[in-house]
Design a protein around this motif. Structure first.
Motif, mmCIF file in Angstrom:
data_model
loop_
_atom_site.group_PDB
_atom_site.id
_atom_site.type_symbol
_atom_site.label_atom_id
_atom_site.label_comp_id
_atom_site.label_asym_id
_atom_site.label_seq_id
_atom_site.Cartn_x
_atom_site.Cartn_y
_atom_site.Cartn_z
ATOM 1 N N ASP A 217 0.833 -1.213 0.000
ATOM 2 C CA ASP A 217 0.000 0.000 0.000
ATOM 3 C C ASP A 217 0.865 1.259 0.000
ATOM 4 O OD1 ASP A 217 -2.187 -1.681 0.220
ATOM 5 O OD2 ASP A 217 -2.457 -1.349 2.386
ATOM 6 N N GLU A 218 1.871 1.266 0.883
ATOM 7 C CA GLU A 218 2.696 2.473 1.004
ATOM 8 C C GLU A 218 3.496 2.728 -0.271
ATOM 9 O OE1 GLU A 218 1.490 3.988 3.160
ATOM 10 O OE2 GLU A 218 1.671 3.229 5.194
ATOM 11 N N ALA A 219 3.904 1.633 -0.933
ATOM 12 C CA ALA A 219 4.624 1.799 -2.199
ATOM 13 C C ALA A 219 3.717 2.443 -3.236
ATOM 14 C CB ALA A 219 5.114 0.445 -2.698
ATOM 15 N N SER B 129 1.103 7.954 13.406
ATOM 16 C CA SER B 129 1.291 8.555 12.081
ATOM 17 C C SER B 129 0.272 8.002 11.090
ATOM 18 C CB SER B 129 2.730 8.420 11.591
ATOM 19 O OG SER B 129 2.947 7.136 11.132
ATOM 20 N N GLU B 130 -0.141 6.737 11.253
ATOM 21 C CA GLU B 130 -1.191 6.204 10.372
ATOM 22 C C GLU B 130 -2.523 6.903 10.637
ATOM 23 O OE1 GLU B 130 -0.713 4.409 7.902
ATOM 24 O OE2 GLU B 130 1.079 3.222 8.242
ATOM 25 N N LYS B 131 -2.850 7.064 11.914
ATOM 26 C CA LYS B 131 -4.146 7.671 12.240
ATOM 27 C C LYS B 131 -4.170 9.156 11.893
ATOM 28 C CE LYS B 131 -6.485 4.104 13.646
ATOM 29 N NZ LYS B 131 -7.623 3.603 12.867
ATOM 30 N N ASP C 35 -6.784 3.061 3.486
ATOM 31 C CA ASP C 35 -5.567 2.256 3.662
ATOM 32 C C ASP C 35 -4.894 2.645 4.971
ATOM 33 O OD1 ASP C 35 -5.740 0.840 1.288
ATOM 34 O OD2 ASP C 35 -4.390 2.154 0.164
ATOM 35 N N GLU C 36 -4.754 3.944 5.189
ATOM 36 C CA GLU C 36 -4.068 4.417 6.402
ATOM 37 C C GLU C 36 -4.836 3.993 7.653
ATOM 38 O OE1 GLU C 36 -1.463 5.012 5.286
ATOM 39 O OE2 GLU C 36 -1.444 6.437 3.633
ATOM 40 N N ASN C 37 -6.155 4.053 7.547
ATOM 41 C CA ASN C 37 -6.981 3.659 8.681
ATOM 42 C C ASN C 37 -6.773 2.171 9.012
ATOM 43 O OD1 ASN C 37 -8.756 4.524 10.631
ATOM 44 N ND2 ASN C 37 -10.557 3.878 9.485
ATOM 45 N N ARG C 38 -6.735 1.351 7.970
ATOM 46 C CA ARG C 38 -6.496 -0.087 8.186
ATOM 47 C C ARG C 38 -5.110 -0.314 8.795
ATOM 48 N NH1 ARG C 38 -9.862 -0.891 3.755
ATOM 49 N NH2 ARG C 38 -8.296 -0.184 2.276
ATOM 50 N N HIS C 39 -4.121 0.431 8.303
ATOM 51 C CA HIS C 39 -2.774 0.288 8.861
ATOM 52 C C HIS C 39 -2.800 0.625 10.355
ATOM 53 C CE1 HIS C 39 -0.998 1.270 4.606
ATOM 54 N NE2 HIS C 39 -1.694 0.160 4.629
ATOM 55 N N GLY C 40 -3.481 1.699 10.685
ATOM 56 C CA GLY C 40 -3.580 2.114 12.092
ATOM 57 C C GLY C 40 -4.264 1.038 12.926
HETATM 58 FE FE LIG Z 1 -0.051 3.813 6.014
#
Ligand SMILES: [Fe+2]
Ligand SMILES: [Fe+2]
Length: 402
Positions: A167-169, A212-214, A248-253
């Motif tokens: 995802d980050e890539a 940082s994700e949230k 995506d960021e929310n899922r990472h968090g």
């Molecule tokens: Fe992320």
């Protein structure tokens, strides 16, 4: 600003209509190659890198590394009985679903919009893309390495890390493609090698990355919602992608939240409370000071920088309070007053840097300002905190208690 600008070089080609990355996790390698092939002058890059290292500031997005042996021990199911493997299995299925597989597809609107952005806003736009790309890429590097190192100990957690690095890539690549609209590209391959890595112990990686994700989620969704309501400020199409992107960021968090729950020792004592507050403070202050140096960007898209930041901080803090054992009282007006004071001091510090004085005089002038900034930080840290969502582990079944 010049820090990362030094890594930008003009490119001539522009492509559109194709996904930036393939849907495989190896898409990330394309990111690195893509930028390095567009920049054959390694020698020049090397020279510029030296400048980069010198000009790097505390507020520049960082790359992180950690103690991978300790990480392995933390995720060993034989050592840590709190690891809820069924929860991680469920999260893995979510990541495998890959909701945004076809989301990051560009079109010709990008280049057309970029060509219309000129004057100081153009410069600040480039900087926004570049900083965001560096931050996303930093996540990619860390998650990729964690995915690799945890493969044997905990394949499920390892695969989630690999999918997060996918995802980050994509995010970093999409932003880098954005830079191509401005005839620039960030050399990610070079950045990987040349950048200094900050070492954080695993527990600090968890606090910092969760936050940082949230905070990333709240930033993206707030910009997206604002521009949806005020389309006249929609000057570049990248913002239209933020709605799915921020998921995506929310899922990472959420994944980091599950990781923290599996490590009760990082959540349930007085030290955890102190560290939680410390990381909240550093993440919020860094963002506030950074953004207040770049008000032209936020004003350019019709936002009031401080209002935007406070909204993001308050929402992130409320989300964080569900998992961190203590958070800052960011809704107390004293918190914002102190942040504003820090902005003033930071502006004075920047002004000292721009004078014609010799380095010694500059440093002498900086001493009282740094002391003032440190005392503001300390006072903010010592404000009465909000006791928050500690996790009840009595039955080895994580449950949130408010
Ligand atoms: Fe992320
Ligand atoms: Fe991201």
């Amino acid at each position: 600003m010049a820090t990362e600008m030094a890594l930008l070089k003009p490119i001539s080609k522009f492509s559109s209509g194709t996904p930036v990355f393939s849907n495989s996790r190896y898409g990330k390698f394309t990111a690195v190659r893509m930028s390095s092939t567009s920049q054959p002058t390694t020698k020049t890059a090397g020279k510029k890198a030296a400048k980069t290292a010198i000009k790097e500031t505390l507020l520049t997005p960082r790359f992180y590394t950690t103690d991978f042996d300790e990480m392995e021990a933390l995720f060993n199911t034989e050592i840590n009985k709190n690891l809820n493997q069924s929860e991680f299995e469920a999260l893995l299925q979510e990541f495998k679903t890959d909701y945004n597989q076809t989301h990051f597809v560009r079109n010709k609107e990008f280049k057309e919009a970029a060509d219309k952005i000129d004057g100081p806003l153009r410069q600040i736009f480039v900087e926004f893309l570049e900083r965001s790309c560096t931050a996303e890429f930093s996540g990619f590097l860390l998650y990729k390495e964690l995915g690799r190192r945890l493969k044997k100990t905990n394949p499920v957690v390892a695969e989630i890390f690999s999918l997060m690095s996918r995802d980050e890539a994509r995010h970093a690549g999409f932003l880098n493609k954005g830079l191509s609209d401005f005839n620039l590209a960030l050399d990610l391959g070079f950045l990987t090698k040349a950048r200094k890595y900050t070492f954080f112990k695993p527990k600090f990686i968890f606090y910092a990355t969760y936050l940082s994700e949230k905070i990333g989620y709240w930033r993206y969704i707030t910009i997206y919602r604002h521009l949806k309501q005020n389309p006249e400020y929609q000057c570049y199409p990248i913002f239209k992608y933020f709605e799915n992107w921020c998921q995506d960021e929310n899922r990472h968090g959420d994944f980091f939240s599950a990781l923290l729950k599996a490590q009760p020792q990082f959540l349930n004592d007085w030290k955890a409370k102190l560290w939680s507050r410390f990381f909240c403070l550093s993440v919020y202050v860094t963002m506030y000071l950074n953004d207040c140096q770049r008000t032209a960007f936020y004003e350019g898209i019709g936002l009031d920088t401080k209002e935007f930041d406070m909204h993001v901080i308050i929402e992130t803090n409320r989300t964080t309070a569900r998992i961190f054992p203590a958070v800052l009282d960011v809704e107390n007006p004293e918190f914002k007053r102190r942040l504003d004071k820090m902005v003033e001091i930071n502006e004075q510090l920047l002004a000292v840097g721009e004078t014609e004085d010799i380095p010694l005089v500059k440093n002498l002038k900086r001493i009282p300002l740094i002391a003032a900034l440190a005392s503001e930080l300390l006072a903010t840290y010592l404000m009465p905190p909000v006791e928050s969502g500690s996790v009840d582990f009595a039955e080895f079944e994580p449950r949130l208690v408010y």
